[in-house]
Design a protein around this motif. Structure first.
Motif, PDB file in Angstrom:
ATOM      1  N   PRO A 124       0.884  -1.209  -0.037  1.00 60.29           N
ATOM      2  CA  PRO A 124      -0.067  -0.073  -0.007  1.00 60.29           C
ATOM      3  C   PRO A 124       0.932   1.394  -0.032  1.00 60.29           C
ATOM      4  O   PRO A 124       0.352   2.465  -0.591  1.00 60.29           O
ATOM      5  CB  PRO A 124      -0.686  -0.160   1.044  1.00 60.29           C
ATOM      6  CG  PRO A 124      -0.953  -1.508   1.567  1.00 60.29           C
ATOM      7  CD  PRO A 124       0.530  -2.127   0.978  1.00 60.29           C
ATOM      8  N   LEU A 125       2.039   1.303   0.316  1.00 60.14           N
ATOM      9  CA  LEU A 125       3.040   2.482   0.300  1.00 60.14           C
ATOM     10  C   LEU A 125       3.731   2.575  -0.858  1.00 60.14           C
ATOM     11  O   LEU A 125       3.822   3.738  -1.450  1.00 60.14           O
ATOM     12  CB  LEU A 125       4.185   2.311   1.635  1.00 60.14           C
ATOM     13  CG  LEU A 125       4.888   3.308   1.501  1.00 60.14           C
ATOM     14  CD1 LEU A 125       4.408   4.805   1.867  1.00 60.14           C
ATOM     15  CD2 LEU A 125       6.060   3.077   2.625  1.00 60.14           C
ATOM     16  N   VAL A 126       4.089   1.496  -1.606  1.00 56.05           N
ATOM     17  CA  VAL A 126       4.764   1.495  -2.821  1.00 56.05           C
ATOM     18  C   VAL A 126       3.671   1.683  -3.990  1.00 56.05           C
ATOM     19  O   VAL A 126       4.296   2.437  -4.997  1.00 56.05           O
ATOM     20  CB  VAL A 126       5.636   0.362  -2.959  1.00 56.05           C
ATOM     21  CG1 VAL A 126       6.247   0.267  -4.241  1.00 56.05           C
ATOM     22  CG2 VAL A 126       6.638   0.104  -1.836  1.00 56.05           C
ATOM     23  N   LEU A 127       2.687   0.942  -3.795  1.00 51.31           N
ATOM     24  CA  LEU A 127       1.836   0.834  -5.038  1.00 51.31           C
ATOM     25  C   LEU A 127       1.454   2.501  -5.603  1.00 51.31           C
ATOM     26  O   LEU A 127       1.454   2.674  -6.774  1.00 51.31           O
ATOM     27  CB  LEU A 127       0.523   0.224  -4.867  1.00 51.31           C
ATOM     28  CG  LEU A 127      -0.429  -0.204  -6.110  1.00 51.31           C
ATOM     29  CD1 LEU A 127       0.529  -0.865  -7.108  1.00 51.31           C
ATOM     30  CD2 LEU A 127      -1.538  -1.162  -5.451  1.00 51.31           C
ATOM     31  N   PRO A 128       0.829   3.199  -4.634  1.00 50.27           N
ATOM     32  CA  PRO A 128       0.365   4.449  -5.235  1.00 50.27           C
ATOM     33  C   PRO A 128       1.643   5.429  -5.780  1.00 50.27           C
ATOM     34  O   PRO A 128       1.204   6.227  -6.785  1.00 50.27           O
ATOM     35  CB  PRO A 128      -0.064   5.176  -4.025  1.00 50.27           C
ATOM     36  CG  PRO A 128       0.103   4.606  -2.979  1.00 50.27           C
ATOM     37  CD  PRO A 128       0.663   3.176  -3.252  1.00 50.27           C
ATOM     38  N   VAL A 129       2.732   5.182  -5.410  1.00 55.80           N
ATOM     39  CA  VAL A 129       3.887   5.998  -6.129  1.00 55.80           C
ATOM     40  C   VAL A 129       4.039   5.363  -7.372  1.00 55.80           C
ATOM     41  O   VAL A 129       4.150   6.155  -8.379  1.00 55.80           O
ATOM     42  CB  VAL A 129       5.198   5.595  -5.251  1.00 55.80           C
ATOM     43  CG1 VAL A 129       6.276   6.350  -5.803  1.00 55.80           C
ATOM     44  CG2 VAL A 129       5.051   6.407  -3.844  1.00 55.80           C
ATOM     45  N   LEU A 130       4.089   4.081  -7.515  1.00 55.65           N
ATOM     46  CA  LEU A 130       4.118   3.346  -8.926  1.00 55.65           C
ATOM     47  C   LEU A 130       2.996   3.860  -9.786  1.00 55.65           C
ATOM     48  O   LEU A 130       3.074   4.423 -11.055  1.00 55.65           O
ATOM     49  CB  LEU A 130       4.045   1.973  -8.908  1.00 55.65           C
ATOM     50  CG  LEU A 130       5.465   1.395  -8.165  1.00 55.65           C
ATOM     51  CD1 LEU A 130       5.331  -0.003  -8.229  1.00 55.65           C
ATOM     52  CD2 LEU A 130       6.455   1.825  -8.913  1.00 55.65           C
ATOM     53  N   GLY A 131       1.585   4.051  -9.107  1.00 56.07           N
ATOM     54  CA  GLY A 131       0.390   4.303 -10.009  1.00 56.07           C
ATOM     55  C   GLY A 131       0.644   5.657 -10.605  1.00 56.07           C
ATOM     56  O   GLY A 131       0.269   6.134 -11.645  1.00 56.07           O
ATOM     57  N   MET A 132       1.133   6.770  -9.720  1.00 55.23           N
ATOM     58  CA  MET A 132       1.268   8.255  -9.917  1.00 55.23           C
ATOM     59  C   MET A 132       2.446   8.330 -10.995  1.00 55.23           C
ATOM     60  O   MET A 132       2.269   9.169 -12.045  1.00 55.23           O
ATOM     61  CB  MET A 132       1.728   9.127  -8.696  1.00 55.23           C
ATOM     62  CG  MET A 132       0.489   9.167  -7.783  1.00 55.23           C
ATOM     63  SD  MET A 132       0.833  10.270  -6.559  1.00 55.23           S
ATOM     64  CE  MET A 132       1.929   9.259  -5.346  1.00 55.23           C
TER      65      MET A 132
END
Length: 158
Positions: A124-132
């Motif tokens: 959940p911490l890494v996924l939004p960074v990759l998504g953005m």
């Protein structure tokens, strides 16, 4: 005599679902299922023990579901919805993660975002960074959204 380059179509930009985009959407979908299942069980079995934590898990599930859908849909509107959900998700992970570390009593039971998502291997911490990052690299063209959205509407109408 016309040159072949005059009639050749312009190269298409790869869509958001190409290559790594598929993996990103798949991870969002799995996380949506995991968060939904977890929050459902928590709310049904023990909601009175930690209502805030379990409500946050349910909210996280909804955010992951909407983000998954938005990442798969064409057009500027869905692109903006994807950005909004991913930014909301990232903010939630940072806020809930920080609060759960600084004052564990605030969250007597873990949420999806507790400890920055440690219960989910920090995805959940890494996924939004990759998504953005992915969204920034795959902006819809200025002319594409209207044609994509109208095509999607006409396809749904038939």
């Amino acid at each position: 005599m016309s040159d072949a380059s005059d009639t050749a179509p312009a190269p298409e930009r790869p869509g958001r679902l190409g290559g790594i985009g598929r993996v990103l959407v798949a991870v969002y979908a799995v996380l949506a299922l995991a968060a939904t299942g977890r929050s459902f069980v928590q709310i049904v079995q023990r909601f009175d023990e930690a209502p805030v934590a379990y409500a946050l898990s349910a909210l996280a599930a909804v955010v992951y579901i909407v983000a998954t859908i938005a990442l798969t849909r064409p057009g500027r509107t869905w692109y903006r919805i994807a950005w909004a959900t991913i930014i909301f998700e990232f903010t939630g992970v940072l806020v809930v993660g920080t609060l759960s570390v600084v004052d564990p009593a605030l969250f007597p039971h873990d949420t999806v975002w507790s400890g920055y998502g440690r219960g989910y291997l920090f995805i959940p911490l890494v996924l939004p960074v990759l998504g953005m990052w992915w969204l920034a690299k795959h902006r819809p063209d200025a002319a594409a959204p209207a044609s994509e959205e109208s095509a999607a509407r006409s396809g749904a109408a038939s």
